[in-house]
Design a protein around this motif. Structure first.
Motif, PDB file in Angstrom:
ATOM      1  N   HIS A 153     -48.115  -7.629  22.210  1.00  0.00           N
ATOM      2  CA  HIS A 153     -48.799  -6.378  21.879  1.00  0.00           C
ATOM      3  C   HIS A 153     -50.284  -6.551  21.555  1.00  0.00           C
ATOM      4  O   HIS A 153     -50.986  -5.550  21.364  1.00  0.00           O
ATOM      5  N   THR A 154     -50.782  -7.799  21.503  1.00  0.00           N
ATOM      6  CA  THR A 154     -52.192  -7.977  21.157  1.00  0.00           C
ATOM      7  C   THR A 154     -52.677  -9.351  21.596  1.00  0.00           C
ATOM      8  O   THR A 154     -51.888 -10.205  22.016  1.00  0.00           O
ATOM      9  N   ASN A 155     -53.991  -9.573  21.482  1.00  0.00           N
ATOM     10  CA  ASN A 155     -54.559 -10.897  21.726  1.00  0.00           C
ATOM     11  C   ASN A 155     -54.354 -11.772  20.492  1.00  0.00           C
ATOM     12  O   ASN A 155     -54.411 -11.289  19.356  1.00  0.00           O
ATOM     13  N   VAL A 156     -54.133 -13.057  20.729  1.00  0.00           N
ATOM     14  CA  VAL A 156     -53.873 -14.012  19.646  1.00  0.00           C
ATOM     15  C   VAL A 156     -54.957 -15.088  19.655  1.00  0.00           C
ATOM     16  O   VAL A 156     -55.312 -15.609  20.719  1.00  0.00           O
ATOM     17  N   MET A 157     -55.464 -15.403  18.473  1.00  0.00           N
ATOM     18  CA  MET A 157     -56.413 -16.515  18.337  1.00  0.00           C
ATOM     19  C   MET A 157     -55.780 -17.608  17.479  1.00  0.00           C
ATOM     20  O   MET A 157     -55.211 -17.325  16.427  1.00  0.00           O
ATOM     21  N   VAL A 158     -55.880 -18.854  17.958  1.00  0.00           N
ATOM     22  CA  VAL A 158     -55.429 -20.022  17.200  1.00  0.00           C
ATOM     23  C   VAL A 158     -56.667 -20.859  16.889  1.00  0.00           C
ATOM     24  O   VAL A 158     -57.479 -21.125  17.776  1.00  0.00           O
ATOM     25  N   HIS A 159     -56.804 -21.275  15.641  1.00  0.00           N
ATOM     26  CA  HIS A 159     -57.995 -22.045  15.283  1.00  0.00           C
ATOM     27  C   HIS A 159     -57.654 -23.116  14.256  1.00  0.00           C
ATOM     28  O   HIS A 159     -56.634 -23.049  13.560  1.00  0.00           O
ATOM     29  N   CYS A 160     -58.516 -24.114  14.179  1.00  0.00           N
ATOM     30  CA  CYS A 160     -58.514 -25.065  13.067  1.00  0.00           C
ATOM     31  C   CYS A 160     -59.967 -25.147  12.610  1.00  0.00           C
ATOM     32  O   CYS A 160     -60.649 -24.111  12.585  1.00  0.00           O
TER      33      CYS A 160
END
Length: 236
Positions: free
Chosen positions: A94-101
């Motif tokens: 349902h949406t864009n996902v951001m993964v970060h460190c």
């Protein structure tokens, strides 16, 4: 020539599927995660923080999950893959996902690599090449690399998402074939010739679809490898 490296990169583009948008997957550093303006610009609705410090806070409108781990070779990151895979897959619906460190190079990259390996049933090296093609600075630490290779072995015999869909379709066809009861009230399988033909046609069609997908994946992988060679040449 020195290649300019981005603070964030789109690893999987958003797509329209069956008139429904499937969200993209972004890999980024901490500055991007803390930028509400950027998150809004990229239409990120779910943020996965793979970081021990500093503490990350975000807008209440964004779904946020934190995996509190340091970037060290002794850290067990593999135990978090089921949780991170589920988070990414669920919210991409349902949406864009951001993964970060902190830098978007090791911890978050390992999580993204594990997700792609599991979703597409890809091996570690193929997935790493694919991610590096989008974000050249990606470099999981040696401990994470070993765990990702172990994860590949675990996933090797698991059906991919596409194979699951094919099996589900076949099972649906089988479920429509009528059962009859014998005198002892036990059910036994008695398909008609038409039922068997229908099942065989469906299996053949799905096998052809799978073969086409495999060819497309191979063509895409060849393009990625060629693109990686260009990146490597640029640094030599």
């Amino acid at each position: 020539m020195i290649q300019k490296l981005n603070k964030w990169d789109c690893i999987i583009d958003p797509i329209i599927k069956n008139n429904q948008q499937i969200g993209g997957l972004y890999l980024a550093d901490i500055d991007c995660a803390l930028s509400q303006e950027l998150l809004q610009q990229l239409q990120v609705g779910a943020l996965l923080s793979v970081i021990d410090e500093p503490k990350v806070t975000t807008s209440p409108n964004i779904i946020h999950q934190v995996i509190n781990i340091p970037d060290c070779t002794e850290q067990n990151i593999q135990e978090y893959f089921p949780k991170t895979n589920e988070f990414i897959e669920r919210h991409r619906q349902h949406t864009n996902v951001m993964v970060h460190c902190f830098a978007g190079i090791s911890r978050s990259a390992s999580v993204v690599i594990a997700y792609i390996m599991q979703k597409f049933n890809w091996g570690f090296q193929r997935t790493l090449n694919s991610v590096i093609a989008r974000r050249p600075q990606v470099k999981p630490n040696s401990g994470f690399v070993k765990q990702l290779i172990q994860y590949e072995t675990q996933n090797r015999n698991r059906p991919s998402s596409q194979q699951h869909r094919i099996l589900n379709t076949i099972n649906t066809v089988i479920d429509k074939i009528p059962y009859q009861s014998d005198s002892k009230n036990n059910k036994y399988f008695q398909p008609s010739k038409l039922d068997l033909n229908q099942l065989e046609m469906e299996i053949t069609k799905r096998q052809q679809d799978l073969q086409i997908l495999r060819m497309k994946y191979q063509q895409l992988n060849d393009k990625i490898v060629n693109r990686n060679n260009v990146y490597v040449s640029a640094f030599e």
